[in-house]
Enzyme design. Sequence first.
Site, PDB file in Angstrom:
ATOM      1  N   SER A   1       6.813   7.604   2.801  1.00 41.53           N
ATOM      2  CA  SER A   1       5.813   6.566   3.079  1.00 41.53           C
ATOM      3  C   SER A   1       5.587   5.648   1.883  1.00 41.53           C
ATOM      4  CB  SER A   1       4.495   7.271   3.428  1.00 41.53           C
ATOM      5  OG  SER A   1       3.405   6.386   3.298  1.00 41.53           O
TER       6      SER A   1
ATOM      7  N   GLU B   1       2.856   4.791   0.959  1.00 36.59           N
ATOM      8  CA  GLU B   1       1.678   5.301   0.247  1.00 36.59           C
ATOM      9  C   GLU B   1       2.080   5.972  -1.058  1.00 36.59           C
ATOM     10  OE1 GLU B   1      -1.966   5.629   0.587  1.00 36.59           O
ATOM     11  OE2 GLU B   1      -1.357   3.758   1.496  1.00 36.59           O
TER      12      GLU B   1
ATOM     13  N   TYR C   1      -2.907  12.476   0.570  1.00 35.15           N
ATOM     14  CA  TYR C   1      -1.806  12.189   1.504  1.00 35.15           C
ATOM     15  C   TYR C   1      -0.584  11.679   0.741  1.00 35.15           C
ATOM     16  CZ  TYR C   1       0.951   9.630   4.944  1.00 35.15           C
ATOM     17  OH  TYR C   1       1.992   9.153   5.708  1.00 35.15           O
TER      18      TYR C   1
HETATM   19  O1  F7E Z   1      -5.380   1.361   6.305  1.00 37.66           O
HETATM   20  C1  F7E Z   1      -8.038  -0.809   4.823  1.00 37.66           C
HETATM   21  C2  F7E Z   1      -7.763   0.514   4.135  1.00 37.66           C
HETATM   22  O2  F7E Z   1      -5.644   3.375   7.725  1.00 37.66           O
HETATM   23  C3  F7E Z   1      -4.800   0.161   5.848  1.00 37.66           C
HETATM   24  C4  F7E Z   1      -0.553   5.424   7.644  1.00 37.66           C
HETATM   25  O3  F7E Z   1       0.339   5.276   8.716  1.00 37.66           O
HETATM   26  O4  F7E Z   1       0.444   3.574   6.523  1.00 37.66           O
HETATM   27  C5  F7E Z   1      -0.788   4.068   6.985  1.00 37.66           C
HETATM   28  O5  F7E Z   1      -1.695   4.260   5.906  1.00 37.66           O
HETATM   29  C6  F7E Z   1      -5.730  -0.551   4.880  1.00 37.66           C
HETATM   30  C7  F7E Z   1      -6.312   0.323   3.751  1.00 37.66           C
HETATM   31  O6  F7E Z   1      -3.318   2.665   6.920  1.00 37.66           O
HETATM   32  C8  F7E Z   1     -10.665  -0.262   7.238  1.00 37.66           C
HETATM   33  O7  F7E Z   1      -8.646   0.710   3.032  1.00 37.66           O
HETATM   34  C9  F7E Z   1     -10.296  -1.635   5.608  1.00 37.66           C
HETATM   35  O8  F7E Z   1      -6.221  -0.391   2.545  1.00 37.66           O
HETATM   36  O9  F7E Z   1      -4.421   1.362   8.672  1.00 37.66           O
HETATM   37  P1  F7E Z   1      -4.726   2.215   7.497  1.00 37.66           P
HETATM   38  P2  F7E Z   1      -2.818   3.190   5.487  1.00 37.66           P
HETATM   39  O10 F7E Z   1      -3.877   3.914   4.777  1.00 37.66           O
HETATM   40  O11 F7E Z   1      -2.169   2.045   4.784  1.00 37.66           O
HETATM   41  C10 F7E Z   1       1.148   4.387   5.586  1.00 37.66           C
HETATM   42  C11 F7E Z   1       2.490   3.748   5.325  1.00 37.66           C
HETATM   43  C12 F7E Z   1       1.220   5.808   5.979  1.00 37.66           C
HETATM   44  O12 F7E Z   1       2.189   6.516   5.650  1.00 37.66           O
HETATM   45  C13 F7E Z   1       0.027   6.399   6.638  1.00 37.66           C
HETATM   46  O13 F7E Z   1       0.334   7.594   7.332  1.00 37.66           O
HETATM   47  O14 F7E Z   1      -6.852  -1.023   5.605  1.00 37.66           O
HETATM   48  N1  F7E Z   1      -9.218  -0.787   5.702  1.00 37.66           N
HETATM   49  N2  F7E Z   1     -11.198  -1.313   6.547  1.00 37.66           N
HETATM   50  C14 F7E Z   1      -9.417   0.069   6.696  1.00 37.66           C
HETATM   51  N3  F7E Z   1      -8.649   1.062   7.173  1.00 37.66           N
HETATM   52  C15 F7E Z   1      -9.112   1.778   8.228  1.00 37.66           C
HETATM   53  N4  F7E Z   1      -8.360   2.771   8.732  1.00 37.66           N
HETATM   54  N5  F7E Z   1     -10.345   1.507   8.787  1.00 37.66           N
HETATM   55  C16 F7E Z   1     -11.170   0.495   8.334  1.00 37.66           C
HETATM   56  O15 F7E Z   1     -12.257   0.260   8.851  1.00 37.66           O
END
Ligand code: F7E
Length: 328
Positions: free
Chosen positions: A129, A131, A153
């Site tokens: 990932s 990440e 993670y």
């Molecule tokens: O967050 C910001 C949050 O939860 C993206 C997984 O598939 O991709 C994914 O991980 C961004 C972050 O994905 C909210 O802070 C703001 O900066 O959609 P996400 P992630 O954490 O990037 C990678 C490649 C993986 O491998 C993982 O398994 O969005 N953000 N406000 C928010 N995020 C969420 N979830 N909710 C909010 O309200």
Amino acid sequence: MTDRRALITGITGQDGLYLSELLLSKGYEVHGLIRGQNNPKEQLVREVVPEVQLHTGDLTDLSSLLRAMRNADPTEVYNLGAVSFVAYSWDNAFVTTDVTGNGVLNVLEAVRLHAGDDPSRIRFYQASSSEMFGKVQDVPQKETTLLWPRSPYGVSKVFGHYMTINYRESYGMHASSGILFNHESPRRGPEFVTRKVSRAVARISLGLQDTISMGNLDARRDWGFAGDYVEAMWRMLQQDEADDYVIATGQTHSIRDLLDAAFGHVGITDWQDRVVQDPRFMRPAEVDLLIGDASKAKEKLGWEPTVGFEELVAMMVEHDLEVERGRA
Ligand code: F7E
């Protein structure tokens, strides 16, 4: 019995479903590992890809993995299973480490033990990932960029990534790792930001909800379409040599851009008063900027994304408009 058999962990997720469809269309016999008693997502798999044969097992239980290997006898194994929600991983660091980290080692061991004298006869894909790049040390990020994970993670994914490389180097396994940047679709879980936004925007435009609570709007991500990304996974396992590849679009957008695109799609240009900032959605450590350089995948796999950011957001909002209209 066809001579192309795939076993997929994480079959109930977005990628598991797209990959199953792809492999079935190529004539594979597809097997999936399904976790737990009375898993609520089993019905979804049975509806979307009824041809897939399901096996009970858990990434933390090596004997269950060995049993699934024996019953499916796969030629390719795709390890997509993980505790995948980054925000959750701080509150559940041990579970995340066990499943997302040690789970990779368990699958590698199951593959190695089942393969017997020739460990390379079963090809292995690890879902690494973006990440892992965390506090990014290069812009854009590529296969050689130093890893600096910022969440339990991310740390767990780094462990799985290096273990995959180690099994390749130690046992000559055909083990490849796809460093996939964020990939989305109408099948994305509603806890992830793209789907959270597409669903809320659909509901707001239909008058079913007034506002949406969000965390950090300044983070930037390289978002692609999950359907494109599973094609890259398959291509990696068709290469003579196993290797590691960044899979990304090379474009980056902020959460603000995402809100702009989603609200814009339903004709709302002034969305500021629809978005409430809520500290509950802020993370203890943030990954500020992701943008991938997938030129190695383009050159070696002939892989390129086909769906751009605006099209992806439109696809997701359209899907949620349909779902929400059906509910209304
Ligand atoms: O967050 C910001 C949050 O939860 C993206 C997984 O598939 O991709 C994914 O991980 C961004 C972050 O994905 C909210 O802070 C703001 O900066 O959609 P996400 P992630 O954490 O990037 C990678 C490649 C993986 O491998 C993982 O398994 O969005 N953000 N406000 C928010 N995020 C969420 N979830 N909710 C909010 O309200």
